[in-house]
Write a protein that holds these residues in place. Structure first.
Motif, PDB file in Angstrom:
ATOM      1  N   HIS A  74       0.829  -1.200   0.000  1.00 16.26           N
ATOM      2  CA  HIS A  74       0.000   0.000   0.000  1.00 16.26           C
ATOM      3  C   HIS A  74       0.866   1.254   0.000  1.00 16.26           C
ATOM      4  O   HIS A  74       0.584   2.230  -0.686  1.00 16.26           O
ATOM      5  CB  HIS A  74      -0.943  -0.015   1.211  1.00 16.26           C
ATOM      6  N   ILE A  81      -3.088   5.779  -5.988  1.00 14.67           N
ATOM      7  CA  ILE A  81      -4.442   5.221  -5.810  1.00 14.67           C
ATOM      8  C   ILE A  81      -5.333   6.050  -4.894  1.00 14.67           C
ATOM      9  O   ILE A  81      -6.411   5.630  -4.524  1.00 14.67           O
ATOM     10  CB  ILE A  81      -4.370   3.780  -5.277  1.00 14.67           C
ATOM     11  N   PHE A 225      -8.122  -1.085   9.190  1.00 14.24           N
ATOM     12  CA  PHE A 225      -8.081  -0.659   7.779  1.00 14.24           C
ATOM     13  C   PHE A 225      -9.057  -1.463   6.925  1.00 14.24           C
ATOM     14  O   PHE A 225      -9.814  -0.909   6.134  1.00 14.24           O
ATOM     15  CB  PHE A 225      -6.648  -0.832   7.247  1.00 14.24           C
ATOM     16  N   HIS A 229     -12.294  -0.087   4.910  1.00 11.30           N
ATOM     17  CA  HIS A 229     -12.356  -0.106   3.448  1.00 11.30           C
ATOM     18  C   HIS A 229     -13.455  -1.007   2.911  1.00 11.30           C
ATOM     19  O   HIS A 229     -13.990  -0.782   1.828  1.00 11.30           O
ATOM     20  CB  HIS A 229     -10.992  -0.436   2.847  1.00 11.30           C
TER      21      HIS A 229
HETATM   22 CU   LIG Z   1      -5.623   3.307   0.593  1.00 12.80          CU
END
Ligand SMILES: [Cu+2]
Length: 428
Positions: A74, A81, A225, A229
Motif C-alpha cells: 500500500h 491510488i 483498515f 475499506h
Molecule cells: Cu488506501
C-alpha cells in the motif's frame, strides 16, 4: 435492454446478463458469474463463531507477515491510488486479495465491514474499538495493547509496535454521519462525484483521527483498515446497485497523472483491468454485502434466514427526513424528494451505537431513544489536516468542497430542528 421476466425465465441462465440490463464493455463479457457468492456483514452482526473464524484467519496472516506485506504494498502504490478515480476500484481489488489470503487460514472466512457512520458522534466509544474486537487507543509509546491487535509488532517497520493515537483525552473527533452518506448516495450521478464525496470525507477522517499507523501510507498494518475499506467499498457497491445498467461499469474522472480514466486501465502495478473488478458476483469478485440483497440477475435473496433477520433496516428517522422542507430535500436528498426510497440510497439504518445488533440477532429490540437535548444540535464532522491532504495526494479544493457541503447540510438539518437518531447523551 430489459427482457420480460417470463422470457428470461424461459431462456434460463443465459439471459442473466440481459435481465440485469447490464451491457458489459468489451472484455467484460467473458467474466463468468461466481458459483459461490459470500455476504459481507457488519462486524457487530457476526455470530461469535464467525468472529472467531475471522480472528483466527487474521492472526494466521499476521504471523506469516502477510499483514506486513499489504502495508508495504500500500505504501508503494499510495500516491497513485488516492485522490483520483482509481481509489474505489484499486481498494476493491486490494481488500478482495486480502480476503483470499485469509481463506488460506480459514476457508470459510468472510471479510466483515465496520459501519463507521453510526458511530459518528463518539467513535472512541464504539464497541468496535473495544476489547472484544479491535482494541482502542495506543497506550505507552502509542502501542495498541487491547483487542485483536494487542501487542502486534512489525518486522517491516523495524520491529515497531502497532500504534494508534486518538485526540485529546482518548477521544476521536466527530465522523461523517449516516445522514451525510445517504445524501452523497442520492446526489452523486457520476463515479467521480461519488469518489470525491466519500474519499475526501468519511474515508479520510477515519484514517486521520484513529491516528498512529492508520494515519500513514502503510495503514493496512492496522486491522481496522480492512473493515473501514470494506465499508467504503459497500457504499460504492450500493451506489452501483441503485442503477446497475448505468453504473456497474461507470468509470469517469482522472487518474494520478491527470489522464481521463478508461475501463481498460490496469490497476496500479497489476495486470487487472478496472472493468474486471466492477461487477460484484462476477470474475474474481465473488461477494456482496448484506445491505445489497441479491447479486445482479439473482431473483432470490442470497441471505440465509438468520442473516435476513439480522440485516440492518431503515431507521424511523428516514421518515422524519422525508418530511423536512422541500428546499433541504432538493439540495441533499433528491431521491427522497422524488419519492424514491431505495434502501440502497439510504444509510439511515436502525443499528445505533447503543443498539448494536445482537450477536445472534434473535431478540427483538426496542431502539433506545436519541437525546432530545441534541435536537437541532447535530455536530459538524472533523476536518482533514493539511499534512494528511498532502500525504494522501488529495486535491485540497475537492476536500474543501466536500467539507463545506457536509457542514452546510448539518446547518440545514439543524435549522429544521432535526434530531439525528445516532446522538445520545454521552454523560449517561
Ligand atoms: Cu488506501
Amino acid at each position: 435492454m430489459r427482457l420480460p421476466l417470463t422470457s428470461a425465465l424461459g431462456l434460463g441462465l443465459l439471459c442473466v446478463q440481459q435481465v440485469a440490463g447490464i451491457t458489459p464493455p468489451p472484455g467484460a463479457e467473458s467474466l463468468t458469474a461466481c458459483s459461490d457468492v459470500s455476504v459481507r456483514k457488519e462486524i457487530r452482526t457476526l455470530s461469535s463463531e464467525e468472529w472467531n473464524t475471522y480472528k483466527s484467519a487474521v492472526e494466521g496472516a499476521k504471523s506469516d507477515r502477510w499483514i506486513d506485506w499489504f502495508g508495504y504494498l500500500h505504501e508503494r502504490v499510495s500516491s497513485k491510488i488516492h485522490g483520483n478515480s482509481e481509489f474505489f476500484v484499486y481498494h476493491r481489488k486490494f481488500i478482495n486479495d486480502y480476503e483470499k489470503i485469509l481463506r488460506g487460514y480459514e476457508p470459510n472466512v468472510v471479510l466483515p465491514y465496520w459501519n463507521t457512520m453510526i458511530d459518528y458522534q463518539n467513535p472512541s466509544g464504539s464497541p468496535v474499538l473495544g476489547d472484544k474486537y479491535f482494541g482502542g487507543n495506543g497506550a505507552t509509546g502509542e502501542c495498541v495493547s487491547t483487542g485483536l491487535a494487542n501487542s502486534w509488532n512489525f518486522t517491516y517497520l523495524g520491529n515497531e509496535c502497532l500504534q494508534r493515537k486518538f485526540g485529546e483525552a482518548d477521544s476521536i473527533v466527530t465522523w461523517y454521519s449516516p445522514e451525510y452518506v445517504t445524501s452523497i448516495l442520492q446526489s452523486s450521478p457520476t463515479y467521480a462525484e461519488l469518489r470525491a464525496g466519500i474519499e475526501n470525507s468519511l474515508h479520510g477522517i477515519v484514517h486521520l483521527s484513529i491516528g498512529g499507523d492508520m494515519n500513514t501510507m502503510h495503514s493496512p498494518a492496522d486491522p481496522i483498515f480492512w473493515l473501514h475499506h470494506s465499508n467504503i467499498d459497500r457504499v460504492y457497491a450500493q451506489w452501483q446497485a441503485v442503477d446497475p445498467d448505468e453504473r456497474t461499469y461507470m468509470y469517469d474522472g482522472t487518474d494520478s497523472t491527470g489522464k481521463e480514466v478508461s475501463l481498460n486501465d490496469k490497476l496500479t502495478y497489476t495486470s487487472t483491468a478496472a472493468y474486471e473488478v466492477m461487477r460484484l458476483g462476477y470474475g474474481n469478485m465473488c461477494y456482496t454485502y448484506d445491505t445489497i440483497k441479491a447479486a445482479d440477475g439473482d431473483s432470490k435473496s442470497l441471505l440465509s434466514t438468520r442473516q435476513r433477520k439480522c440485516k440492518p433496516r431503515p431507521s424511523k428517522a428516514t421518515q422524519t427526513i422525508q418530511k423536512l422542507p422541500v428546499k433541504l430535500l432538493t439540495n441533499y436528498y433528491p431521491s427522497f424528494n422524488k419519492k424514491k426510497f431505495s434502501p440502497l440510497e439510504n444509510e439511515m439504518s436502525d443499528i445505533t451505537p447503543k443498539q448494536p445488533m445482537a450477536a445472534e440477532c434473535n431478540k427483538s429490540f426496542t431502539p433506545p431513544k436519541p437525546s432530545e437535548k441534541l435536537r437541532g444540535k447535530m455536530p459538524y464532522p472533523g476536518r482533514l489536516s493539511k499534512d494528511y491532504i498532502k500525504m494522501m495526494n488529495l486535491n485540497p479544493k475537492e476536500v474543501k468542497a466536500a467539507e463545506e457541503r457536509a457542514r452546510a447540510m448539518v446547518d440545514e438539518l439543524n435549522a429544521a430542528n432535526y434530531l439525528s437518531p445516532y446522538l445520545f447523551d454521552l454523560d449517561k
